[in-house]
Design an enzyme around this catalytic site. Structure first.
Site, PDB file in Angstrom:
ATOM      1  NE  ARG A  51      -2.107  -1.135   3.441  1.00 47.07           N
ATOM      2  CZ  ARG A  51      -2.211  -1.322   4.811  1.00 47.07           C
ATOM      3  NH1 ARG A  51      -4.046  -0.583   5.217  1.00 47.07           N
ATOM      4  NH2 ARG A  51      -1.826  -0.967   6.133  1.00 47.07           N
ATOM      5  CE  LYS A 148       1.857 -19.698  12.635  1.00 46.49           C
ATOM      6  NZ  LYS A 148       3.053 -19.138  13.542  1.00 46.49           N
ATOM      7  CG  HIS A 178       9.254 -20.553   9.736  1.00 49.32           C
ATOM      8  ND1 HIS A 178       7.867 -20.394  10.367  1.00 49.32           N
ATOM      9  CD2 HIS A 178      10.747 -21.038  10.413  1.00 49.32           C
ATOM     10  CE1 HIS A 178       8.556 -20.611  11.849  1.00 49.32           C
ATOM     11  NE2 HIS A 178       9.947 -20.816  11.733  1.00 49.32           N
ATOM     12  CE  LYS A 182      12.501 -23.710  12.021  1.00 53.28           C
ATOM     13  NZ  LYS A 182      13.731 -23.007  12.827  1.00 53.28           N
ATOM     14  CD  GLU A 216       9.313 -19.252  20.122  1.00 52.31           C
ATOM     15  OE1 GLU A 216       9.817 -18.350  19.124  1.00 52.31           O
ATOM     16  OE2 GLU A 216       8.657 -19.559  20.230  1.00 52.31           O
ATOM     17  CG  ASP A 235       2.777 -18.532  17.296  1.00 55.47           C
ATOM     18  OD1 ASP A 235       2.326 -18.056  16.207  1.00 55.47           O
ATOM     19  OD2 ASP A 235       3.387 -18.372  17.617  1.00 55.47           O
ATOM     20  CG  HIS A 240       6.040 -23.984  13.363  1.00 59.05           C
ATOM     21  ND1 HIS A 240       5.267 -23.822  12.414  1.00 59.05           N
ATOM     22  CD2 HIS A 240       5.837 -22.859  14.298  1.00 59.05           C
ATOM     23  CE1 HIS A 240       5.159 -22.852  12.274  1.00 59.05           C
ATOM     24  NE2 HIS A 240       5.338 -21.649  13.072  1.00 59.05           N
TER      25      HIS A 240
HETATM   26  C1  BG6 Z   1       6.569 -18.584  13.858  1.00 68.81           C
HETATM   27  C2  BG6 Z   1       5.317 -17.905  15.675  1.00 68.81           C
HETATM   28  O1  BG6 Z   1       5.645 -19.210  13.080  1.00 68.81           O
HETATM   29  O2  BG6 Z   1       7.529 -19.851  14.006  1.00 68.81           O
HETATM   30  C3  BG6 Z   1       6.179 -17.135  16.590  1.00 68.81           C
HETATM   31  O3  BG6 Z   1       4.597 -17.821  14.344  1.00 68.81           O
HETATM   32  C4  BG6 Z   1       7.474 -18.814  16.776  1.00 68.81           C
HETATM   33  O4  BG6 Z   1       5.926 -17.219  17.828  1.00 68.81           O
HETATM   34  C5  BG6 Z   1       8.439 -19.267  15.521  1.00 68.81           C
HETATM   35  O5  BG6 Z   1       8.521 -17.564  17.116  1.00 68.81           O
HETATM   36  C6  BG6 Z   1       9.700 -20.115  15.738  1.00 68.81           C
HETATM   37  O6  BG6 Z   1      10.333 -20.361  14.853  1.00 68.81           O
HETATM   38  P1  BG6 Z   1      11.856 -21.050  14.669  1.00 68.81           P
HETATM   39  O7  BG6 Z   1      11.953 -21.307  13.619  1.00 68.81           O
HETATM   40  O8  BG6 Z   1      12.538 -19.608  15.228  1.00 68.81           O
HETATM   41  O9  BG6 Z   1      12.073 -21.671  15.587  1.00 68.81           O
END
Ligand code: BG6
Length: 485
Positions: A51, A148, A178, A182, A216, A235, A240
């Protein structure tokens, strides 16, 4: 060992949301690194659509900064930036209106692969797809990449699949998770199906239980507004962790291709048992000072959203009946650490009267950081006298075994974007898979919603989650692996 880089066909990639955070941190640097690696043709074109008011020159400056901040590595300095910037252009577009669509259409070439990356708010997925279709911009061979979150429950995911499905065929829709990009996650399949050693033991007869941890150390980091409406379940677990669970539990696909791999993953999701309330723990981080805690960082002082979840789930099929899977993920934990742990059963009988109880072998697949594989073995402790036994790890760190490769390991987005251009959907989620995952998650969230008065368990920043999560295993006579570097 040499890496074989096969250049992809020439392409035009449109990034909707090209000025956003994901484009800046991940998508643009990933493309640049693929150009440095010789995989992205220098004739390819990247068209950012958003935009804001940018000229091509101004947007190229944005891209230069993104590369300088996020794409440097030994293998990829900044030498090719000038060449890369020539591939970039910018179109101002209104996703919900008329502005910019004709300009976009006129920019695109007909004789190359066309891909459209939806790196925008989910409410714009449908309108963008419809514009691309109705204005005859994207043809039958075009691909769309959808980020996502893909819905926030089964109903919204079905609606989204339906809208996208009226504009594109399933073989054109690339739903990104994603984690599938990996390297170490793909390695899980190599380990399972490239070695004959493990597969005969990979079942309820030999495996006591499986643990999957994605810990994390960061908190919600300025994404509080989004995160507070999602929580760890939406999330991380629905996507994942679900993918990690599927790749760990699935039957061997007959081929490594999109249809077979995704069919097998779907069967796992459909066989997941519902989770009982006693088998799931939610937590929320608290800091020594109020400002460090989740409530302050999410901007919602009444929030009942989980930043941690641990649960136990069974899979009702022949392979896994009776073997529990323990899953946990959380923010602000002691370390960043993701791993899959296969705990084998103890030996059935000990022939060493003087030895303590014999312990089962443990296979740990470390996904990040310090990617590698570790297998604990029982051996005789050296020395005279009794037959003393001890457990030692056979430890393979990829950084040591494959040093040069690991140093230049491509980011998940590099692999995934190149797969989009190649038209390979193996590492993307199919519509029915996403819906099945929501179908399993929805009742858990509904259960929480119905009991809003049940407060989430607090846990300290820098720890391993609420004590109740430890109890989830202790009561079964089991123990989580430590969250350690
Ligand atoms: C994302 C989440 O999809 O993946 C985040 O929205 C999360 O909250 C992240 O921190 C973790 O990805 P990675 O690659 O850092 O393990």
């Amino acid at each position: 060992m040499t890496t074989e880089i096969i250049p992809v066909d020439d392409f035009d990639l449109v990034i909707f949301g090209g000025t956003g955070d994901l484009a800046k941190r991940k998508i643009l640097p990933a493309l640049y690194r693929r150009m440095c690696a010789g995989q992205m043709p220098r004739t390819a074109r990247i068209i950012a659509a958003a935009r804001s008011d940018y000229t091509n020159v101004q947007f190229r400056e944005f891209v230069r900064e993104s590369i300088e901040s996020f794409a440097k590595s030994k293998a990829c300095g900044t030498d090719l930036i000038g060449t890369f910037l020539k591939c970039i252009s910018y179109v101002k577009i209104d996703a919900l209106g008329d502005e910019g669509w004709d300009a976009l259409k006129n920019t695109l070439r007909k004789d190359v692969v066309q891909a459209y990356y939806f790196s925008v708010a989910p409410r714009l997925f449908g309108p963008i797809a419809q514009n691309l279709k109705q204005r005859k911009i994207a043809g039958r061979d075009a691909r769309i990449v959808v980020e996502k979150p893909f819905g926030r429950d089964l109903k919204s995911a079905q609606e989204l699949n339906q809208v996208l499905g009226t504009c594109f065929h399933e073989d054109q829709i690339f739903r990104i998770d994603h984690y599938l990009g990996k390297e170490t996650v793909q390695n899980l399949m190599a380990l399972r199906f490239g070695n004959a050693l493990f597969e005969p033991l990979w079942n309820e007869q030999h495996v006591d239980h499986i643990q999957i941890t994605v810990a994390e150390s960061l908190g919600v980091e300025g994404r509080g507004g989004y995160y507070d409406k999602s929580g760890a379940m939406r999330d991380m677990v629905q996507n994942h962790i679900m993918q990690l669970l599927c790749l760990t539990a699935m039957e061997p696909p007959s081929q490594f291709d999109a249809a077979d791999v995704r069919d097998e993953k779907l069967k796992v999701i459909r066989a997941l048992d519902p989770v009982s309330p006693d088998d799931i723990i939610r937590g929320q981080y608290v800091g020594a000072e109020e400002s460090q805690g989740y409530l302050a960082q999410s901007g919602n002082s009444d929030s009942n959203t989980e930043s941690f979840v641990a649960l136990k789930v069974g899979i009702s099929n022949w392979r896994w009946n009776g073997t529990p899977f323990y899953l946990r993920t959380g923010k602000k934990l002691r370390h960043r650490m993701s791993e899959i742990v296969i705990v084998f059963k103890d030996p059935p009988h000990s022939i060493f009267p003087e030895a303590d109880d014999l312990k089962g072998n443990i296979l740990t697949i470390r996904l990040q950081p310090d990617e590698g594989i570790e297998l604990t073995m029982t051996i005789k402790e050296p020395g005279p006298g009794k037959m003393r036994l001890t457990q030692v790890p056979l430890d393979m760190s990829f950084a040591e075994a494959l040093a040069d490769k690991v140093e230049n390991m491509p980011d998940a987005y590099e692999r995934l974007i190149m797969d989009v251009i190649r038209g390979n959907q193996t590492l993307f989620m199919r519509g029915d898979e996403v819906e099945a995952a929501w179908g399993w998650v929805d009742p858990i969230i509904a259960m929480w919603d119905a009991k809003q008065d049940v407060k989430i368990k607090p846990y300290d920043i820098g720890g391993s989650g609420p004590d109740d999560a430890l109890m989830l295993m202790h009561r079964d006579g089991r123990k989580w692996r430590e969250i350690a570097p």
